[in-house]
Design a protein around this motif. Sequence first.
Motif, short mmCIF file in Angstrom:
data_model
loop_
_atom_site.label_atom_id
_atom_site.label_comp_id
_atom_site.label_asym_id
_atom_site.label_seq_id
_atom_site.Cartn_x
_atom_site.Cartn_y
_atom_site.Cartn_z
N VAL A 26 71.79 10.80 -14.64
CA VAL A 26 70.70 9.87 -14.93
C VAL A 26 71.59 8.47 -15.51
CG1 VAL A 26 69.21 9.33 -16.96
CG2 VAL A 26 69.29 11.68 -15.89
N ASP A 27 72.73 8.72 -16.14
CA ASP A 27 73.55 7.26 -16.38
C ASP A 27 73.75 6.73 -15.15
OD1 ASP A 27 73.63 8.03 -18.77
OD2 ASP A 27 75.49 9.23 -18.82
N ILE A 28 74.27 7.23 -14.14
CA ILE A 28 74.69 6.71 -12.75
C ILE A 28 73.60 5.96 -12.16
CG2 ILE A 28 75.57 7.03 -10.50
CD1 ILE A 28 77.40 9.33 -11.85
N ALA A 29 72.35 6.95 -11.93
CA ALA A 29 71.36 6.04 -11.50
C ALA A 29 70.72 5.05 -12.06
CB ALA A 29 70.02 7.18 -11.40
N ALA A 41 60.62 7.32 -12.13
CA ALA A 41 59.94 8.66 -11.89
C ALA A 41 60.39 9.68 -12.75
CB ALA A 41 60.08 8.86 -10.46
N VAL A 42 61.82 9.56 -12.69
CA VAL A 42 62.35 10.67 -13.60
C VAL A 42 61.92 10.68 -14.99
CG1 VAL A 42 64.60 11.74 -14.47
CG2 VAL A 42 64.31 11.13 -12.00
N ASP A 49 66.10 14.16 -19.89
CA ASP A 49 66.95 15.10 -20.64
C ASP A 49 67.54 16.33 -19.69
OD1 ASP A 49 66.62 13.62 -23.11
OD2 ASP A 49 65.11 14.97 -23.78
N THR A 50 66.59 16.64 -18.93
CA THR A 50 67.01 17.84 -18.07
C THR A 50 68.18 17.42 -17.21
OG1 THR A 50 64.97 18.64 -17.84
CG2 THR A 50 66.51 19.53 -15.93
N LEU A 51 68.11 16.38 -16.74
CA LEU A 51 69.31 15.72 -15.60
C LEU A 51 70.34 15.19 -16.33
CD1 LEU A 51 67.01 14.30 -12.74
CD2 LEU A 51 68.26 16.46 -12.78
N GLN A 52 70.17 14.97 -17.72
CA GLN A 52 71.52 14.39 -18.56
C GLN A 52 72.11 15.61 -19.11
OE1 GLN A 52 69.70 11.59 -21.26
NE2 GLN A 52 70.70 10.09 -20.21
N GLY A 53 71.62 16.94 -18.85
CA GLY A 53 72.26 18.11 -19.28
C GLY A 53 73.42 18.70 -18.69
#
Length: 170
Positions: A26-29, A41-42, A49-53
């Motif tokens: 998420v940080d990179i995107a 969209a995320v 939170d899921t994709l920062q997990g």
Amino acid sequence: MIRKLSIATAFAAMTATAASAAGTIVDIAASDDRFSTLVAAVSAAGLVDTLQGEGPFTVYAPVNDAFAALPEGTVETLLKPENKGQLTDILLYHVDDRKLAAGDIPAGSTYFKPVLASERLCITKGSDGVAIADGTGSSANVIIADIKADNGVIHVIDKVLLPGSRPACH
């Protein structure tokens, strides 16, 4: 000569620091304007939170132009709160719960199971690159591979993957 060496040394240090501080997917995107629609969209789907997990994750990340190529009004409709379930399914179709670098994808065509467990993707790796067939029967091309994140890897694609029928994989 000393000045050139100092500049080269400083550049190498900055590159090493940037590589070690990659951040989450998420940080990179979020730090790359090419993914602003994906990030919106995320967020709308509640998957930040899921994709920062911890992961690991592999994300097939469509660029803004891929979202713009969808029929007019599609993105706006999907971002509405009442369509959160459909948006979530589409986004989870772009995520694998393993870290798959380009080198980990076998040559030829292989089914892969995204996080959206009821669906399959067909990933084809050949001499001309990597293509991903989705449920509509069309394919996305990996245009940038192996953006490393602290919790996985991002492969940039030129099409939004859509669930549907199981793609042919031969």
